[in-house]
Motif scaffolding. Structure first.
Motif, PDB file in Angstrom:
ATOM      1  N   ALA A 173     -10.855  53.414  -5.919  1.00 20.17           N
ATOM      2  CA  ALA A 173     -10.804  52.309  -7.385  1.00 20.17           C
ATOM      3  C   ALA A 173      -9.336  51.958  -7.803  1.00 20.17           C
ATOM      4  CB  ALA A 173     -11.027  53.443  -8.285  1.00 20.17           C
ATOM      5  N   SER A 174      -8.270  51.618  -6.849  1.00 20.04           N
ATOM      6  CA  SER A 174      -7.093  51.097  -7.167  1.00 20.04           C
ATOM      7  C   SER A 174      -7.135  49.983  -6.627  1.00 20.04           C
ATOM      8  CB  SER A 174      -5.933  51.776  -6.336  1.00 20.04           C
ATOM      9  OG  SER A 174      -6.078  52.469  -4.926  1.00 20.04           O
ATOM     10  N   GLY A 223     -11.067  48.336  -8.450  1.00 20.70           N
ATOM     11  CA  GLY A 223     -10.891  48.609 -10.160  1.00 20.70           C
ATOM     12  C   GLY A 223     -11.942  47.823 -10.632  1.00 20.70           C
ATOM     13  N   CYS A 231     -15.454  49.834 -11.535  1.00 20.49           N
ATOM     14  CA  CYS A 231     -14.671  50.893 -12.549  1.00 20.49           C
ATOM     15  C   CYS A 231     -14.608  50.154 -13.815  1.00 20.49           C
ATOM     16  CB  CYS A 231     -13.368  51.868 -12.246  1.00 20.49           C
ATOM     17  SG  CYS A 231     -13.213  52.999 -11.029  1.00 20.49           S
ATOM     18  N   ALA A 289     -13.210  58.732 -10.279  1.00 25.61           N
ATOM     19  CA  ALA A 289     -12.478  56.919  -9.999  1.00 25.61           C
ATOM     20  C   ALA A 289     -11.464  57.644  -8.503  1.00 25.61           C
ATOM     21  CB  ALA A 289     -11.574  56.227 -10.978  1.00 25.61           C
ATOM     22  N   SER A 297      -8.506  57.534  -5.670  1.00 21.92           N
ATOM     23  CA  SER A 297      -7.487  55.848  -4.962  1.00 21.92           C
ATOM     24  C   SER A 297      -6.414  57.041  -4.038  1.00 21.92           C
ATOM     25  CB  SER A 297      -7.363  54.767  -5.743  1.00 21.92           C
ATOM     26  OG  SER A 297      -6.161  55.515  -6.637  1.00 21.92           O
ATOM     27  N   SER A 344      -3.454  55.832  -4.561  1.00 21.10           N
ATOM     28  CA  SER A 344      -2.335  55.517  -5.978  1.00 21.10           C
ATOM     29  C   SER A 344      -2.302  56.225  -6.764  1.00 21.10           C
ATOM     30  CB  SER A 344      -1.448  54.281  -5.873  1.00 21.10           C
ATOM     31  OG  SER A 344      -3.442  53.129  -6.712  1.00 21.10           O
ATOM     32  N   GLY A 345      -3.775  56.795  -6.967  1.00 17.74           N
ATOM     33  CA  GLY A 345      -4.122  56.818  -8.405  1.00 17.74           C
ATOM     34  C   GLY A 345      -4.208  58.753  -8.442  1.00 17.74           C
ATOM     35  N   ASP A 346      -4.826  59.145  -7.214  1.00 17.14           N
ATOM     36  CA  ASP A 346      -4.914  60.537  -7.266  1.00 17.14           C
ATOM     37  C   ASP A 346      -4.160  61.118  -5.861  1.00 17.14           C
ATOM     38  OD1 ASP A 346      -7.360  59.888  -5.736  1.00 17.14           O
ATOM     39  OD2 ASP A 346      -8.396  61.698  -6.913  1.00 17.14           O
ATOM     40  N   SER A 347      -3.514  60.631  -4.938  1.00 24.45           N
ATOM     41  CA  SER A 347      -3.292  61.205  -3.777  1.00 24.45           C
ATOM     42  C   SER A 347      -4.379  60.872  -2.661  1.00 24.45           C
ATOM     43  CB  SER A 347      -2.248  61.434  -3.503  1.00 24.45           C
ATOM     44  OG  SER A 347      -1.928  61.250  -4.695  1.00 24.45           O
TER      45      SER A 347
END
Length: 243
Positions: free
Chosen positions: A30-31, A36, A39, A53, A55, A57-60
Motif C-alpha cells: 500500500a505504500s 497507494g 487504496c 492496507a 506495507s 513502511s506503514g505497519d512493518s
C-alpha cells in the motif's frame, strides 16, 4: 525519446459494482505508487466496507517473512474478503538495473528478484486466498508485467525480472485452479498495470505510453470489475495478455 506520451483513464472514482455492498478489501504494498493509488480509489468507493492496507513502511509488514503474513491474515480472518490486491514488485536490486544480456546475470540479484516477485506473492496467496468469500464474488489480483509473458518476449534482456514475473504468472494460474474448488465465485488474476509513472519504472519509461498511478489504479479496478474467468492474465485495459 519524449516521456510526455501519456494515457489518461476516465476521470472519477470507479465503483466495484460486481462486489457485494460493504465489501472488504486488502491491499498489499500500500505504500508503493500503484498500491497507494489503489487504496485512494477504493476509499472513494461507497460500496467499500473495510480496507486493510499493508506495507513495510506503514505497519512493518514483511513480504518475505511468512510469520508477518500469517499475523496480518489472522487479523482479517473474522469475515470474508472480497478483494485482494497484491501490488508488490521489484525491478532494480540495490541499484542494479535489469540485465541487458546473459553475461550480466548475478545469482544473488536473480534470487532477490524471485524472492520479491514470486516467493512473496506465493506466500500471500497461501495465507490470504483462503480468506476469500466462498458464497459470493471475490477477486484476487497480483500485479505482474507484460514482460513476464513468454509468448510475448521478442526483445530478450531483463532476464531475472522476466523470469520472476513468469514464475508469478504460473503461481497465479495454479492458485486459481486450487481456489476454484472451494470458492466457485472467486476470480484470481495476474494484472499488467502498464507503464506507470512510479519510482520503479521511471528510468525505463522513455518512449512508452505512461499513466499516473491514479489513472492506473482506476483502470485496473475497472478491468477487474469486468473479469469473469479465473486464472487469467489481463492488462490494465481489460485485454488479455499472452502467457
Amino acid at each position: 525519446m519524449s516521456e510526455g506520451r501519456t494515457i489518461e483513464a476516465e476521470r472519477g472514482s470507479p465503483h466495484l459494482r460486481s462486489l457485494p455492498h460493504g465489501f472488504r478489501a486488502v491491499v498489499i504494498g500500500a505504500s508503493g505508487g500503484i498500491g497507494g493509488a489503489l487504496c485512494s480509489r477504493l476509499e472513494q468507493d461507497p460500496n467499500l466496507g473495510e480496507l486493510l492496507a499493508l506495507s513495510r513502511s506503514g505497519d512493518s509488514f514483511d513480504l518475505l517473512d511468512e510469520s508477518s503474513i500469517v499475523d496480518r491474515a489472522r487479523r482479517f480472518s473474522q469475515k470474508p474478503v472480497h478483494l485482494l490486491m497484491c501490488a508488490t514488485g521489484m525491478l532494480t536490486t540495490d541499484g542494479h538495473p535489469p540485465e541487458k544480456s546473459l553475461r550480466q546475470i548475478d545469482p544473488e540479484i536473480m534470487l532477490s528478484q524471485f524472492r520479491v516477485n514470486a516467493v512473496g506473492p506465493a506466500l500471500v496467496a497461501k495465507h490470504f486466498l483462503p480468506l476469500l468469500d466462498r458464497k459470493s464474488r471475490a477477486v484476487a489480483a497480483f500485479l505482474s508485467a507484460r514482460v513476464g509473458s513468454i509468448s510475448d518476449n521478442r526483445l530478450g534482456g531483463w532476464i531475472s525480472y522476466r523470469a520472476s514475473k513468469a514464475a508469478l504468472n504460473q503461481i497465479v494460474r495454479t492458485a486459481s485452479i486450487e481456489v476454484a474448488r472451494t470458492h466457485p465465485e472467486a476470480v484470481v488474476a495476474a494484472v499488467h498495470p502498464g507503464t506507470v509513472r512510479t519510482t520503479l519504472s521511471a528510468p525505463y519509461s522513455a518512449g512508452h505510453l505512461t499513466m499516473s498511478p491514479q489513472d492506473a489504479a482506476s483502470s485496473i479496478l475497472s478491468a477487474l470489475d469486468g473479469v469473469r474467468e479465473t486464472g487469467t492474465f489481463i492488462a490494465y485495459d481489460g485485454s488479455n495478455v499472452e502467457w
